[in-house]
Design a protein around this motif. Structure first.
Motif, PDB file in Angstrom:
ATOM      1  N   LEU A 337       0.818  -0.990  -0.203  1.00 48.57           N
ATOM      2  CA  LEU A 337       0.020   0.066  -0.142  1.00 48.57           C
ATOM      3  C   LEU A 337       0.979   1.218   0.022  1.00 48.57           C
ATOM      4  O   LEU A 337       1.703   1.362   0.968  1.00 48.57           O
ATOM      5  CB  LEU A 337      -0.995   0.070   1.148  1.00 48.57           C
ATOM      6  CG  LEU A 337      -2.101  -0.843   1.338  1.00 48.57           C
ATOM      7  CD1 LEU A 337      -2.792  -1.021   2.468  1.00 48.57           C
ATOM      8  CD2 LEU A 337      -3.024  -0.673   0.031  1.00 48.57           C
ATOM      9  N   ALA A 338       0.891   2.029  -1.091  1.00 48.91           N
ATOM     10  CA  ALA A 338       1.931   3.053  -1.201  1.00 48.91           C
ATOM     11  C   ALA A 338       1.109   4.364  -1.392  1.00 48.91           C
ATOM     12  O   ALA A 338       0.067   4.615  -2.227  1.00 48.91           O
ATOM     13  CB  ALA A 338       2.734   2.908  -2.435  1.00 48.91           C
ATOM     14  N   GLU A 339       1.653   5.540  -1.005  1.00 46.65           N
ATOM     15  CA  GLU A 339       1.299   6.848  -1.371  1.00 46.65           C
ATOM     16  C   GLU A 339       2.583   7.715  -1.431  1.00 46.65           C
ATOM     17  O   GLU A 339       3.527   7.493  -0.811  1.00 46.65           O
ATOM     18  CB  GLU A 339       0.518   7.610  -0.214  1.00 46.65           C
ATOM     19  CG  GLU A 339      -0.071   8.745  -0.316  1.00 46.65           C
ATOM     20  CD  GLU A 339      -0.944   9.452   0.795  1.00 46.65           C
ATOM     21  OE1 GLU A 339      -0.170  10.300   1.548  1.00 46.65           O
ATOM     22  OE2 GLU A 339      -1.734   9.117   1.187  1.00 46.65           O
ATOM     23  N   GLY A 340       2.404   8.330  -2.756  1.00 46.22           N
ATOM     24  CA  GLY A 340       3.822   9.143  -2.986  1.00 46.22           C
ATOM     25  C   GLY A 340       3.523  10.313  -3.986  1.00 46.22           C
ATOM     26  O   GLY A 340       2.362  10.523  -4.611  1.00 46.22           O
ATOM     27  N   GLU A 341       4.613  10.951  -4.221  1.00 45.28           N
ATOM     28  CA  GLU A 341       4.648  12.073  -5.246  1.00 45.28           C
ATOM     29  C   GLU A 341       5.040  11.883  -6.549  1.00 45.28           C
ATOM     30  O   GLU A 341       5.038  12.748  -7.378  1.00 45.28           O
ATOM     31  CB  GLU A 341       5.205  13.483  -4.602  1.00 45.28           C
ATOM     32  CG  GLU A 341       4.269  14.003  -3.502  1.00 45.28           C
ATOM     33  CD  GLU A 341       4.881  15.387  -3.004  1.00 45.28           C
ATOM     34  OE1 GLU A 341       4.723  16.407  -3.771  1.00 45.28           O
ATOM     35  OE2 GLU A 341       5.485  15.481  -2.033  1.00 45.28           O
ATOM     36  N   ASN A 342       5.818  10.690  -6.485  1.00 47.27           N
ATOM     37  CA  ASN A 342       6.601  10.509  -7.884  1.00 47.27           C
ATOM     38  C   ASN A 342       6.168   8.948  -8.034  1.00 47.27           C
ATOM     39  O   ASN A 342       5.589   8.152  -7.115  1.00 47.27           O
ATOM     40  CB  ASN A 342       7.887  10.478  -7.507  1.00 47.27           C
ATOM     41  CG  ASN A 342       8.686  10.899  -8.858  1.00 47.27           C
ATOM     42  OD1 ASN A 342       8.324  10.450  -9.983  1.00 47.27           O
ATOM     43  ND2 ASN A 342       9.960  11.475  -8.856  1.00 47.27           N
ATOM     44  N   ALA A 343       6.667   8.522  -9.331  1.00 45.21           N
ATOM     45  CA  ALA A 343       6.541   7.296  -9.798  1.00 45.21           C
ATOM     46  C   ALA A 343       7.099   6.035  -9.032  1.00 45.21           C
ATOM     47  O   ALA A 343       8.130   6.215  -8.321  1.00 45.21           O
ATOM     48  CB  ALA A 343       6.929   6.999 -11.193  1.00 45.21           C
ATOM     49  N   VAL A 344       6.563   4.828  -9.240  1.00 46.80           N
ATOM     50  CA  VAL A 344       7.277   3.654  -9.079  1.00 46.80           C
ATOM     51  C   VAL A 344       8.309   3.443  -9.867  1.00 46.80           C
ATOM     52  O   VAL A 344       7.895   3.528 -11.120  1.00 46.80           O
ATOM     53  CB  VAL A 344       6.350   2.448  -8.780  1.00 46.80           C
ATOM     54  CG1 VAL A 344       7.135   1.012  -9.009  1.00 46.80           C
ATOM     55  CG2 VAL A 344       5.627   2.508  -7.747  1.00 46.80           C
TER      56      VAL A 344
END
Length: 514
Positions: A337-344
């Protein structure tokens, strides 16, 4: 043989935070080891000291309210005769050693840096070159760290080179979140290491596996490592492999961890040769964001990373440095479960194709949390460094046997102007997209854009409302496409070829746009 107990107070330690207690502590350790081993008690008090050398069969036990405090003076630290490393608590080829108890080891890290005025989140610059490691072990077997608090290291916190059968249990590392080179735990060319139930806050990487040039030459690969049940905060990467990969790194499990308020979540770097293989990341919650302005030019030190939840990279170091990047293969990410401002971010290079990378059961929510503009990738340490690029949910280039299964991309809140596709990929062989859910970041955009892909399978995937083109393809051989069981009904166009052709490919049981 009866194990003995030595109290450092009985050897003259003052514990007043003023008197140098180095000799008293060392005398207690030496006496304990010489008599066959046992426990060296550090009772309540503040013990100012330089380098302490742990010895065979000794448990250094810090009682509640006991604090070992690092000296600020370089002459109080013994350099390693071979490589010049300096540390507060050290051991060389000492087996059956431990550091335990509810006390604290204090590196006085803030005193080595410019003052933190509480403004901004940029890197604080060192006031001097001398910054000792908090704990530095080499060539030790049967090592235990349990319950202690490692506080404000001025450099790396816990560095272990060529150690085997190591257990790190229930410790707290409270580092400097704005401190450069402020790593948490660094197993370097180690074997059979188990890290569990720890809380780590670090200005650099929280837990990072390495094979440094010194470690690789003397001890070989880093292998058989488990990390579980940890909570992590990092200004660099929370769970990391590399960048130093002068020997192989293999057979590693990261599981049941929570990463929050970090620059990067999970990372695998190959920069110095060696093979990184057989790595599992599972059951991990990760929250990332940008820190410090990526276009800032006024400071010599900057954070590496641009808010990527997952970062995999095989690329040679800066052009002035020799050597090929090495190999990355057989890496699995599952239940993320991920939250971020940039890509994987998944990228090899023309000289090192990443292979066997699989992401299963991941939900990525793209959400802007920082005031910084974004729209850049950061591949440091490489010749490219930081460079502008549109930001997808998943970015993949120079890969073979790449699988995304049960991946969901969600765009939350105000959309960053640099956010584009849910997936962008190029120079790939054998790409599988199964049960994918995700649309474009911008209205009426493209959900998936692929270029130069050989052998593509898309199965049981769904286009959400607002999708113009679900999949845009350029230089993708239709003879090697397998498109089955997808729901394209909400898209304006299911599949578009860049040359405007309409070739035949294997397709079955797809729900097409009206």
């Amino acid at each position: 043989m009866n194990l003995i107990t030595c109290n450092i107070r009985d050897f003259g330690a003052a514990g007043d935070a003023v008197t140098k207690d180095t000799k008293s502590i060392q005398d207690a350790i030496d006496a304990c080891s010489e008599q066959g081993g046992g426990t060296v008690i550090v009772p309540q008090g503040d013990y100012l000291t330089g380098t302490i050398m742990l010895k065979q069969n000794v448990d250094l036990h810090l009682e509640a309210m006991a604090r070992i405090i690092s000296s600020m003076e370089e002459h109080d630290f013994d350099p390693d005769p071979h490589i010049g490393r300096r540390g507060l608590i050290c051991a060389r080829y000492a087996n059956n050693i431990s550091v335990t108890g509810p006390g604290t080891i204090d590196g006085q890290g803030p005193r080595f840096l410019e003052e933190d005025d509480g403004q901004g989140d940029h890197v604080l610059l060192p006031l001097q070159e001398f910054r000792p490691k908090l704990i530095d072990l080499e060539g030790c077997y049967d090592v235990l760290f349990r319950d202690v608090t490692l506080y404000r290291a001025s450099s790396w916190c816990l560095h272990m080179t060529g150690c085997e059968r190591v257990n790190v249990q229930g410790i707290k590392i409270l580092g400097q979140l704005r401190g450069p080179n402020n790593d948490g735990i660094d197993p370097d060319s180690c074997r059979d290491v188990h890290i569990s139930d720890c809380h780590i806050e670090a200005g650099d990487d929280c837990i990072v596996l390495k094979t440094t040039k010194h470690g690789a030459a003397r001890y070989g690969p880093c292998e058989n490592i488990t990390v579980t049940n940890c909570t992590l905060i990092s200004r660099s990467c929370a769970l990391k492999i590399g960048t130093e990969t002068f020997a192989d790194i293999r057979n590693v499990v990261f599981q049941n961890c929570v990463i929050r308020n970090s620059n990067r979540g999970m990372g695998v770097w190959s920069r110095n040769g060696g093979t990184i293989e057989n790595i599992l990341f599972s059951n991990i919650i990760v929250e990332t964001r940008l820190f410090s302005d990526e276009f800032e030019q006024t400071r010599k030190r900057k954070w590496w990373g641009k808010g990527e939840p997952i970062f995999v990279s095989a690329e040679r170091r800066r052009e002035a440095e020799a050597g090929t990047p090495g190999i990355i293969r057989n890496i699995r990410f599952d239940h993320i479960l991920a939250e971020g401002e940039n890509a994987v971010y998944l990228e090899g290079s023309h000289e090192s194709i990443i292979e066997g990378i699989a992401i299963r059961n991941m939900k990525l929510t793209m959400k802007q949390r920082s005031p910084y503009p974004g729209g850049v990738f950061d591949t440091n340490p490489t010749a490219r460094g930081v460079f502008p690029h549109p930001i997808p949910g998943v970015f993949c280039r120079y890969g073979k046997n790449i699988s995304l299964h049960g991946v969901e991309i969600e765009w939350s809140g105000p959309r960053n102007v640099h956010w584009k596709q849910a997936i962008y990929g190029e120079h790939l062989e054998n790409l599988s997209l199964i049960q994918f859910r995700g649309g474009p970041a911008q209205p009426d955009g493209t959900a998936i854009e692929l270029k130069h892909v050989n052998h593509l399978a898309v199965e049981q995937s769904k286009a959400p409302p607002g999708t113009n083109t679900f999949m845009s393809l350029e230089d993708v051989d239709p003879r090697h496409m397998f498109v089955v069981g997808n729901d394209f009904a909400q898209a304006e166009t299911a599949i578009r070829f860049a040359d405007a052709s309409n070739p035949e490919f294997f397709a079955a049981a797809n729900r097409m746009p009206n």
